[in-house]
Every structure is written in C-alpha cells, then in structure tokens.
Design a protein around this motif. Structure first.
Motif, PDB file in Angstrom:
ATOM      1  N   LEU A  49       0.791  -1.227   0.000  1.00  0.00           N
ATOM      2  CA  LEU A  49       0.000   0.000   0.000  1.00  0.00           C
ATOM      3  C   LEU A  49       0.828   1.283   0.000  1.00  0.00           C
ATOM      4  O   LEU A  49       0.304   2.341  -0.264  1.00  0.00           O
ATOM      5  CB  LEU A  49      -0.940   0.029   1.217  1.00  0.00           C
ATOM      6  N   GLY A  50       2.115   1.186   0.334  1.00  0.00           N
ATOM      7  CA  GLY A  50       2.968   2.379   0.257  1.00  0.00           C
ATOM      8  C   GLY A  50       2.448   3.546   1.068  1.00  0.00           C
ATOM      9  O   GLY A  50       2.241   3.443   2.269  1.00  0.00           O
ATOM     10  N   MET A  51       2.213   4.678   0.409  1.00  0.00           N
ATOM     11  CA  MET A  51       1.842   5.913   1.102  1.00  0.00           C
ATOM     12  C   MET A  51       0.525   5.807   1.860  1.00  0.00           C
ATOM     13  O   MET A  51       0.296   6.549   2.799  1.00  0.00           O
ATOM     14  CB  MET A  51       1.757   7.079   0.112  1.00  0.00           C
ATOM     15  N   MET A  58       1.408   6.652  11.478  1.00  0.00           N
ATOM     16  CA  MET A  58       1.462   7.832  12.334  1.00  0.00           C
ATOM     17  C   MET A  58       0.587   7.668  13.573  1.00  0.00           C
ATOM     18  O   MET A  58       0.835   8.285  14.606  1.00  0.00           O
ATOM     19  CB  MET A  58       1.080   9.086  11.546  1.00  0.00           C
ATOM     20  N   ASP A  59      -0.432   6.813  13.477  1.00  0.00           N
ATOM     21  CA  ASP A  59      -1.302   6.572  14.632  1.00  0.00           C
ATOM     22  C   ASP A  59      -0.634   5.639  15.647  1.00  0.00           C
ATOM     23  O   ASP A  59      -1.103   5.521  16.776  1.00  0.00           O
ATOM     24  CB  ASP A  59      -2.631   5.942  14.183  1.00  0.00           C
ATOM     25  N   LEU A 101       7.803   1.631   1.639  1.00  0.00           N
ATOM     26  CA  LEU A 101       7.690   1.628   3.095  1.00  0.00           C
ATOM     27  C   LEU A 101       8.774   2.510   3.716  1.00  0.00           C
ATOM     28  O   LEU A 101       8.500   3.260   4.655  1.00  0.00           O
ATOM     29  CB  LEU A 101       7.761   0.200   3.629  1.00  0.00           C
ATOM     30  N   VAL A 102       9.976   2.454   3.181  1.00  0.00           N
ATOM     31  CA  VAL A 102      11.040   3.340   3.670  1.00  0.00           C
ATOM     32  C   VAL A 102      10.638   4.795   3.460  1.00  0.00           C
ATOM     33  O   VAL A 102      10.721   5.612   4.364  1.00  0.00           O
ATOM     34  CB  VAL A 102      12.384   3.056   2.956  1.00  0.00           C
ATOM     35  N   ASP A 103      10.166   5.109   2.245  1.00  0.00           N
ATOM     36  CA  ASP A 103       9.746   6.483   1.953  1.00  0.00           C
ATOM     37  C   ASP A 103       8.634   6.922   2.903  1.00  0.00           C
ATOM     38  O   ASP A 103       8.645   8.030   3.419  1.00  0.00           O
ATOM     39  CB  ASP A 103       9.238   6.603   0.512  1.00  0.00           C
ATOM     40  N   THR A 104       7.676   6.029   3.125  1.00  0.00           N
ATOM     41  CA  THR A 104       6.545   6.363   3.988  1.00  0.00           C
ATOM     42  C   THR A 104       7.025   6.656   5.406  1.00  0.00           C
ATOM     43  O   THR A 104       6.584   7.628   6.032  1.00  0.00           O
ATOM     44  CB  THR A 104       5.505   5.222   3.984  1.00  0.00           C
ATOM     45  N   GLY A 112       6.914  14.621  11.769  1.00  0.00           N
ATOM     46  CA  GLY A 112       7.155  14.573  13.204  1.00  0.00           C
ATOM     47  C   GLY A 112       6.468  13.438  13.943  1.00  0.00           C
ATOM     48  O   GLY A 112       6.365  13.472  15.156  1.00  0.00           O
ATOM     49  N   LYS A 113       6.000  12.438  13.229  1.00  0.00           N
ATOM     50  CA  LYS A 113       5.340  11.339  13.941  1.00  0.00           C
ATOM     51  C   LYS A 113       5.682  10.004  13.281  1.00  0.00           C
ATOM     52  O   LYS A 113       4.959   9.508  12.438  1.00  0.00           O
ATOM     53  CB  LYS A 113       3.816  11.571  13.940  1.00  0.00           C
ATOM     54  N   ARG A 114       6.848   9.480  13.632  1.00  0.00           N
ATOM     55  CA  ARG A 114       7.236   8.177  13.098  1.00  0.00           C
ATOM     56  C   ARG A 114       7.309   7.191  14.253  1.00  0.00           C
ATOM     57  O   ARG A 114       7.957   7.461  15.252  1.00  0.00           O
ATOM     58  CB  ARG A 114       8.604   8.258  12.423  1.00  0.00           C
TER      59      ARG A 114
END
Length: 164
Positions: A49-51, A58-59, A101-104, A112-114
C-alpha cells in the motif's frame, strides 16, 4: 509513569502472488486466526500500500513489520532490524513495496510522527514465481517468525491471547 499503553501496529507487507514474498501478510493472517489482541494492538495487511500506510503508521507508537527480507542467508533465516538497519533491510529488494515503506517512514518522520519500528524478516526461498502458497521451507519457519513477533509485542506492552 503510567498512562495509556502505547499503540502498537503489526504490519504484514509483501505481495502474496509471488510465493514467499507474501510471508509477512501470511504471518499476520496466522496471528489473526490464532490470537486475540489487547485494545492497544492493531494488525494490518499492508500488502504493498505504500503511502496509504502513512496514517496507520502515524497513529502507532510502535510498529512491528513482518516481511520477506533478502539478507543473503539460507531460506527460512529470520532477521531483526531496527533503527538505521531498517534502511538496509527495506531498500535492498527489487520490489515496489519495500522502497515505498522506507519512503513512507521518512515522510512520517518529516511530519514529526514516526513510530519506533522493528522489522522481523525472513529470507525467502522463492519470490520470482507466481504462487499464492509459501514454499515449504518458509512455511515451516512461520511459527518461529510469529514467536519472535509476539516477544516484540509483549516487550512493547501488547497482549496476545491464544484463541480457545
């Protein structure tokens, strides 16, 4: 300090059409079939699903990614990557969802939320041939992969209870 338990995402990624590349997705399916999870745990078939994974990531405070990993070891070998090693594990593979997934995760970091992320990966035997079944070698190692994922989950404050 008490308070809310951290939100944990168990994310299975991979393409189930290419034999062992789908091991992460199959592992999440197996977890859903065999365990009930505490309210702070979400399981997700991330497919490729990527992005679109950005919001669920983020949740989450903590993310356990289950995936096929080309580490160069014998098929069925299980790897654990965190921090800077993630890039090594996720970017090495000629597969679309990996670099996505890396990009996401990088985009999550930019806003600011990884989540803290750990990858539990397994060396595939076959990821070139189209088949919805895992190879025998990889299929028999899935329980070992799940055991490691469940240890990560417990350490992060999640509870998995075997279904009756």
């Amino acid at each position: 300090m008490t308070g809310e338990p951290q939100k944990i995402l168990i994310l299975g990624v991979g393409n189930i059409l290419y034999t062992d590349e789908g091991v992460g997705v199959r592992a999440v399916e197996r977890l859903l079939e065999t365990y009930d999870f505490s309210d702070n745990v979400t399981l997700m078939d991330g497919g490729n699903l990527g992005m679109r994974l950005m919001q669920p990531l983020m949740d989450a405070d903590y993310c356990i990614v289950l995936d096929a990993v080309l580490g160069g070891d014998v098929p069925g070998t299980i790897y654990r990557f965190t921090g800077d090693d993630l890039r090594k594990s996720l970017a090495f593979k000629d597969s679309m969802h990996q670099s996505d997934l890396v990009d996401t995760l990088i985009y999550c970091e930019l806003v600011g939320k990884r989540p803290d992320t750990v990858v539990i990966g397994m060396e595939p035997q076959d990821f070139k041939n189209m088949s919805i079944d895992l190879s025998a070698t990889v299929a028999e190692r899935v329980p070992a992969m799940l055991e490691i994922a469940l240890k990560e989950l417990a350490a992060a404050g999640g509870v998995a209870t075997p279904k009756a």
